[in-house]
Structures are given as structure tokens and as C-alpha cells.
Enzyme design. Structure first.
Site: not given
Length: 237
Positions: A93, A51, A189, A79
Site C-alpha cells: 500500500d 489497516d 493488500r 471491502y
């Protein structure tokens, strides 16, 4: 971390595959285009989109290495991300404005959160990708439709939460940081959104870093800081 732009073109071409620490606000394709123009490679690609508002491990293939990138698309990834409870945005986000807010249970314990995470870990997790994503709908990227406020229906994908570690838990401020190991196709997300719903509130990702992609970790990455001897404005992203 060694600066990428201190490495000679011939050395990178010999490596074929390497990883960079993608900076914030760059798309994965921005990084690919920049490397291609900077070094004059004919072929450059990446091994899995990251992203724009995320940093961390981005696998890069150059020249003959681009043919090897498909081998990395199924790699597991790791992550580290931080969520803000009580806040919802269209993109899940900070890339879009807040559209909803909701109080959260400040009596929730760390053990309560672990029980929720275990639900995702121990069962089939059918995850709906975020509307602001590179998924295609009738040949059009979903995020382009989302920007135009068009209705989007994305199919859920079966993904896997392999492991997790809750790094910080500040329920009073509604900030939680989690380290996760996940399968191909996993959207952090969307996981944050689903966590929020399970916690009877909303959750938005406020920080996101890919710490591993397959066998590459942050320690293996080149630092992607532009060479000050080159004018980045003269090299289109």
C-alpha cells in the site's frame, strides 16, 4: 452518521457492541485507546484489525461487550479498494516507498480481469500475509521485523474470496476499484499483490475501505470525529 462523542457513556455500555467508522492513519488500537480514555471505560477492545491506511467499519466492544468480541472474529467482511497497476511497495500500500515498477498490458479487457478474479473465487486460495502485518514471527509482530529490513517468512493461509464486483476499470491509467466479500484472515493488500502478478505486473492498494463486518455496515457506524470540546492532545492514543 451520528458522531460517537455525542453518545453518553451509559448508552454505549448498555449496547456493549457497536461499530465506528475508523479514520485514516489511525490504527485499530489507537481507536480503542482513545475511546477508553475519553469515556473512562475499564475495558475496550475491537473485533478485527483494520489497516492504518484503511477507513471503515471497526467493531468495538466495551466493558462486558469485550467478552463478545471473539464472536465477531470469524465474521465475513466486505471491502472496497482501489489499486494502482505497475507499482510495488514493501507494504503493498502507500505506507512505504515504491521499490519496483513495471508496465502493464493496456489491452487487457474487463472480461480478462474477471477471468483472473474468478480463479481466486473458484479455487482454494492460499494467501501469504504481507510482511507489514500484525502476524507474529517467533513472538514478534511481522511489521516490526519488516521495518528493520529483516527477512520474514510467513506461512500462507487458506482464505476465501466469496464474491466480487469490479466497480471501475481504467486500464489506461492502471486504476481499478473492486468490491469484495471475503472470509476471516483475508488480506486485501496481499490480494492486490496476487492480482498484479496474475496480470503480469505489480499492484499497490491506494485506497481501502471496510464497508461491512458481519452484520455491521457503514450505515450502522458511529462517526469517529473527535469532540472539539476536548483536547485530543491531552488524551494519548
Amino acid at each position: 452518521m451520528v458522531n460517537l462523542f455525542s453518545i453518553k457513556k451509559e448508552e454505549l455500555e448498555q449496547k456493549e457492541i457497536f461499530a465506528v467508522n475508523k479514520p485514516l492513519k489511525w490504527t485499530s488500537n489507537d481507536v480503542v485507546s482513545y475511546i477508553k480514555r475519553y469515556y473512562g471505560f475499564k475495558k475496550v477492545g475491537h473485533g478485527g484489525t483494520l489497516d492504518p491506511l484503511a477507513s471503515g467499519v471497526l467493531i468495538i466492544g466495551v466493558e462486558k461487550g469485550t467478552k463478545l468480541l471473539s464472536n465477531h472474529l470469524s465474521d465475513t467482511k466486505q471491502y472496497e479498494f482501489t489499486i494502482q497497476l505497475g507499482q510495488l511497495t514493501k507494504s503493498y500500500d502507500l505506507g512505504t516507498d515504491t521499490i519496483k515498477t513495471k508496465d502493464w498490458n493496456k489491452q487487457m479487457s474487463l472480461d480478462d480481469l474477471k477471468l483472473i478474479c474468478n480463479e481466486f473465487k473458484n479455487t482454494d486460495y492460499w494467501q501469504v500475509p504481507p510482511a507489514y502485518s500484525a502476524k507474529k514471527v517467533n513472538g514478534v509482530r511481522a511489521y516490526k521485523l519488516a521495518i528493520e529490513s529483516k527477512e520474514i517468512s510467513l506461512k500462507p493461509n487458506l482464505v476465501k474470496l466469496i464474491n466480487y464486483e469490479i466497480k471501475t476499470f481504467d486500464i489506461n491509467q492502471g486504476k481499478i476499484t473492486i468490491l469484495i466479500d471475503v472470509s476471516k484472515g483475508f488480506y486485501v493488500r496481499s490480494f492486490a499483490y496476487d492480482l498484479g502478478i496474475k496480470m503480469n505486473t505489480y499492484a499497490t492498494v491506494i485506497e481501502l475501505k471496510r464497508t461491512k463486518s458481519g452484520n455491521f455496515s457503514l450505515n450502522d457506524c458511529y462517526d469517529f470525529q473527535k469532540n472539539e470540546n476536548k483536547n485530543r492532545n491531552n488524551i494519548e492514543k
